[in-house]
Design an enzyme around this catalytic site. Structure first.
Site, mmCIF file in Angstrom:
data_model
loop_
_atom_site.group_PDB
_atom_site.id
_atom_site.type_symbol
_atom_site.label_atom_id
_atom_site.label_comp_id
_atom_site.label_asym_id
_atom_site.label_seq_id
_atom_site.Cartn_x
_atom_site.Cartn_y
_atom_site.Cartn_z
ATOM 1 N N GLU A 94 4.747 4.100 -0.617
ATOM 2 C CA GLU A 94 3.321 4.402 -0.796
ATOM 3 C C GLU A 94 3.039 5.021 -2.155
ATOM 4 O O GLU A 94 3.671 6.023 -2.528
ATOM 5 C CB GLU A 94 2.836 5.346 0.313
ATOM 6 N N LYS A 281 -0.146 13.522 8.819
ATOM 7 C CA LYS A 281 0.461 12.317 8.257
ATOM 8 C C LYS A 281 0.709 12.514 6.762
ATOM 9 O O LYS A 281 1.736 12.107 6.221
ATOM 10 C CB LYS A 281 -0.441 11.108 8.492
ATOM 11 N N ASP A 297 17.641 11.413 9.920
ATOM 12 C CA ASP A 297 16.841 10.616 10.849
ATOM 13 C C ASP A 297 15.363 10.998 10.725
ATOM 14 O O ASP A 297 14.901 11.953 11.347
ATOM 15 C CB ASP A 297 17.340 10.844 12.279
ATOM 16 N N HIS A 395 -5.485 8.179 -5.992
ATOM 17 C CA HIS A 395 -4.720 7.222 -5.203
ATOM 18 C C HIS A 395 -4.921 5.794 -5.703
ATOM 19 O O HIS A 395 -3.959 5.041 -5.852
ATOM 20 C CB HIS A 395 -5.127 7.323 -3.736
#
Length: 442
Positions: A94, A281, A297, A395
């Protein structure tokens, strides 16, 4: 990896080697990290050669292996954590995540950096028992036989005991039936295990299966399963920062205005689950990227973090932002971080080994401190952008390169098309394709 005190860190941050790091080519970035003392000769050579996973190793890692799936591997700069400086590797696709983490860390470093607190590194294993006539009596019986249970668990995995770890205590939870799903009553035995530098999944699973026969004989119940829990509430990591309001000014916004709006953004995420999910998130953007790069993990870490966000009964913000008495902005982030410094792919995956080399961490607890600090930096940058200029300005500027590649640009076309896209009102694939056609006609 070299280590420096706070004043030396400022010299490194502003040194010629790492200035405008984002403008350099990948080869130049590797050389800059070496010149700054972050990479030694071997690590430099390994990065220049590429961190490809050998086919033989990949084929033995999973079933039905066909190929490997590459992610960009980059580094976030400027992290000052507990008086030490770090360049933080991240594996992520991202755009803007590494840039945001670096920018947030740089500002926080100017205010003294991150301070972390690492709880005891204890993982939890569970045995679920059913068909028990008197659950309260069974719970008392289990607790009164704690020493025998611990002995059985440690006998199942003696090597961890020899290294100084092992099962430390037992607790019991009784979960009543749920009428909606017609579930039975469960008596759940928790084994709290110190796994030292390993994440410990295999250690705990072996121990849980080892204590099942004893628990069944002791209680007269039937064990449904024995397995670790990824909700590691005995392995919490906290990062904190304190930022003077004057450092928060941005554009036409004063530092006090940014501080107050940032606090209100936290309050919004605290009371509204729809906002909290997106807020968290964003935190996990950074955390997952370094966890993946470290060979740990990331799925387990994400699951545990989101469960921790809902521990009150409502899903809330993982981070907290408040105003100090003197007007400073206080940031804090706490979450479960059951990561390991040894074991699994950490020992053999080229990128995981490189991450350990670049970070120079000496223990799993130090890795936890780095990871939770990355999450707080990520959250700070995202919220600060949201409450001032908006998230899309930064962004979409970084997203322009991805659009250029998606449109079919190659070589020098990528940068040319990316720059043109930044000036367009509608930055989308159709616009990128049209502009690319014009470039190729010139």
């Amino acid at each position: 990896m070299s280590r420096h005190n706070t004043w030396e860190m400022e010299l490194i941050m502003e040194s010629n080697h790492l200035q405008k790091f984002y403008d350099k080519t990948p080869a130049e970035r590797i050389r800059a990290l070496k010149a700054a003392g972050i990479l030694d000769e071997k690590a430099t050579a390994d990065l220049q050669a590429g961190l490809r996973l050998p086919q033989e190793i990949a084929d033995n890692m999973i079933e039905n292996q066909l190929s490997t799936y590459d992610l960009p591997y980059g580094v976030a700069l400027n992290f000052l954590i507990d008086g030490k400086d770090y360049a933080v590797p991240m594996a992520i696709e991202e755009p803007s995540v590494i840039a945001a983490a670096s920018a947030g860390a740089k500002l926080i470093a100017k205010a003294g950096g991150f301070r972390t607190t690492i709880q005891e590194r204890v993982m939890i294993g569970q045995v679920a028992l059913k068909n028990i006539a008197d659950s309260a009596a069974a719970g008392q019986l289990i607790l009164s036989n704690q020493e025998q249970i611990l002995q059985a668990a440690n006998a199942a995995h003696p090597s961890i005991v020899k290294r100084g770890g092992g099962a430390r205590r037992v607790s019991v939870r009784v979960i009543p039936p749920d009428e909606r799903e017609s579930t039975p009553e469960f008596v759940v035995v928790h084994l709290h295990v110190e796994t030292l530098e390993a994440m410990g999944a295999n250690i705990i699973n072996t121990m849980m299966e080892g204590v099942i026969p004893y628990l069944e004989n002791l209680t007269g119940g039937e064990a449904l399963m024995g397995i670790l829990s990824n909700y590691a509430t005995d392995c919490l990591a906290t990062a904190e920062c304190r930022i003077p309001a004057a450092l928060l000014a941005k554009g036409t916004w004063t530092g006090e205005e940014v501080r107050d709006r940032l606090i209100e953004a936290f309050q919004f995420a605290y009371v509204d689950p729809y906002r909290a999910v997106t807020n968290n998130k964003g935190i996990m953007n950074g955390i997952d990227a370094i966890v993946l790069a470290s060979g740990n993990d990331w799925r387990a870490i994400s699951a545990g973090a989101h469960a921790y966000a809902a521990r009150s009964g409502q899903y809330r913000s993982l981070s907290s932002w408040k105003k100090a008495e003197n007007g400073d902005l206080l940031g804090s982030l706490t979450l479960p971080l059951p990561v390991g410094a040894v074991g699994g792919s950490i020992n053999f995956h080229p990128a995981a080994k490189m991450t350990k080399e670049i970070l120079g961490y000496r223990s799993a607890a130090e890795l936890e401190a780095i990871i939770v600090s990355v999450g707080l930096a990520q959250n700070f940058s995202a919220i600060r952008a949201l409450v001032t200029e908006g998230i899309q300005k930064g962004h979409m500027g970084l997203h322009s390169r991805s659009l250029a590649i998606s449109a079919g640009a190659v070589g020098d076309e990528i940068e040319q098309l990316s720059q043109q896209l930044k000036t367009e009102k509608n930055m989308n694939l159709a616009t990128a394709q049209a502009l690319l056609a014009q470039i190729r006609e010139e």
